[in-house]
Design a protein around this motif. Sequence first.
Motif, PDB file in Angstrom:
ATOM      1  N   LYS A   1       0.846  -1.182   0.000  1.00 59.79           N
ATOM      2  CA  LYS A   1       0.000   0.000   0.000  1.00 59.79           C
ATOM      3  C   LYS A   1       0.884   1.234   0.000  1.00 59.79           C
ATOM      4  O   LYS A   1       1.905   1.270   0.682  1.00 59.79           O
ATOM      5  N   ARG A   2       0.481   2.230  -0.759  1.00 64.56           N
ATOM      6  CA  ARG A   2       1.154   3.527  -0.751  1.00 64.56           C
ATOM      7  C   ARG A   2       0.105   4.580  -0.467  1.00 64.56           C
ATOM      8  O   ARG A   2      -1.002   4.514  -0.982  1.00 64.56           O
ATOM      9  N   ALA A   3       0.486   5.555   0.354  1.00 69.73           N
ATOM     10  CA  ALA A   3      -0.452   6.626   0.681  1.00 69.73           C
ATOM     11  C   ALA A   3       0.306   7.835   1.187  1.00 69.73           C
ATOM     12  O   ALA A   3       1.434   7.725   1.654  1.00 69.73           O
ATOM     13  N   VAL A   4      -0.333   8.978   1.112  1.00 66.76           N
ATOM     14  CA  VAL A   4       0.195  10.207   1.672  1.00 66.76           C
ATOM     15  C   VAL A   4      -0.405  10.358   3.068  1.00 66.76           C
ATOM     16  O   VAL A   4      -1.607  10.175   3.250  1.00 66.76           O
ATOM     17  N   VAL A   5       0.443  10.663   4.047  1.00 68.81           N
ATOM     18  CA  VAL A   5      -0.019  10.860   5.427  1.00 68.81           C
ATOM     19  C   VAL A   5       0.353  12.267   5.876  1.00 68.81           C
ATOM     20  O   VAL A   5       1.195  12.927   5.288  1.00 68.81           O
ATOM     21  N   SER A   6      -0.302  12.712   6.937  1.00 67.47           N
ATOM     22  CA  SER A   6      -0.107  14.082   7.414  1.00 67.47           C
ATOM     23  C   SER A   6       1.146  14.285   8.243  1.00 67.47           C
ATOM     24  O   SER A   6       1.722  15.360   8.258  1.00 67.47           O
ATOM     25  N   ASN A   7       1.558  13.244   8.974  1.00 68.85           N
ATOM     26  CA  ASN A   7       2.666  13.408   9.914  1.00 68.85           C
ATOM     27  C   ASN A   7       3.702  12.307   9.759  1.00 68.85           C
ATOM     28  O   ASN A   7       3.359  11.157   9.432  1.00 68.85           O
ATOM     29  N   LEU A   8       4.962  12.656  10.027  1.00 63.28           N
ATOM     30  CA  LEU A   8       6.049  11.701  10.015  1.00 63.28           C
ATOM     31  C   LEU A   8       5.739  10.567  10.985  1.00 63.28           C
ATOM     32  O   LEU A   8       5.312  10.805  12.113  1.00 63.28           O
ATOM     33  N   GLY A   9       5.923   9.338  10.543  1.00 67.55           N
ATOM     34  CA  GLY A   9       5.671   8.184  11.387  1.00 67.55           C
ATOM     35  C   GLY A   9       4.243   7.687  11.359  1.00 67.55           C
ATOM     36  O   GLY A   9       3.958   6.590  11.857  1.00 67.55           O
TER      37      GLY A   9
END
Length: 135
Positions: free
Chosen positions: A122-130
Amino acid sequence: MVVVRRPVNRRRERDERGKGSSREGAAFTAIGDILRESLVPPQTTAALYQAAAKIPGVEVVRGVTAAAERRGVAVAQTERSRRQEWIFDEQTYAYLGERSYLVADTADGPAGTELSTTAVLKRAVVSNLGQRPDR
């Protein structure tokens, strides 16, 4: 991005750094770095697959099984007793992962020894590191 990775011989990789590779190997590696480290649109992934397939010495291999038991088509290059394969979905050319293995006996092991295997689940953009993407 969720990655399944088996360990590689880091000491051996360190010893080989700076020894260079062919121009073809450098181009293949540059494309692989983009596939591995970037979140790119499907059309770009397909274009990178097509570009890699045109590099002299690179082969297209059908019916390859990636980690997580997904079948696809690979572009593969062999250099310095090591074969690197990037595996794509046969219909969409989505990047499924990669694998590398020895094609000759070396200090790392006999021919056929798997050096690494990766599955992109799965690949996705997240808001925060970690932060992990929603499942």
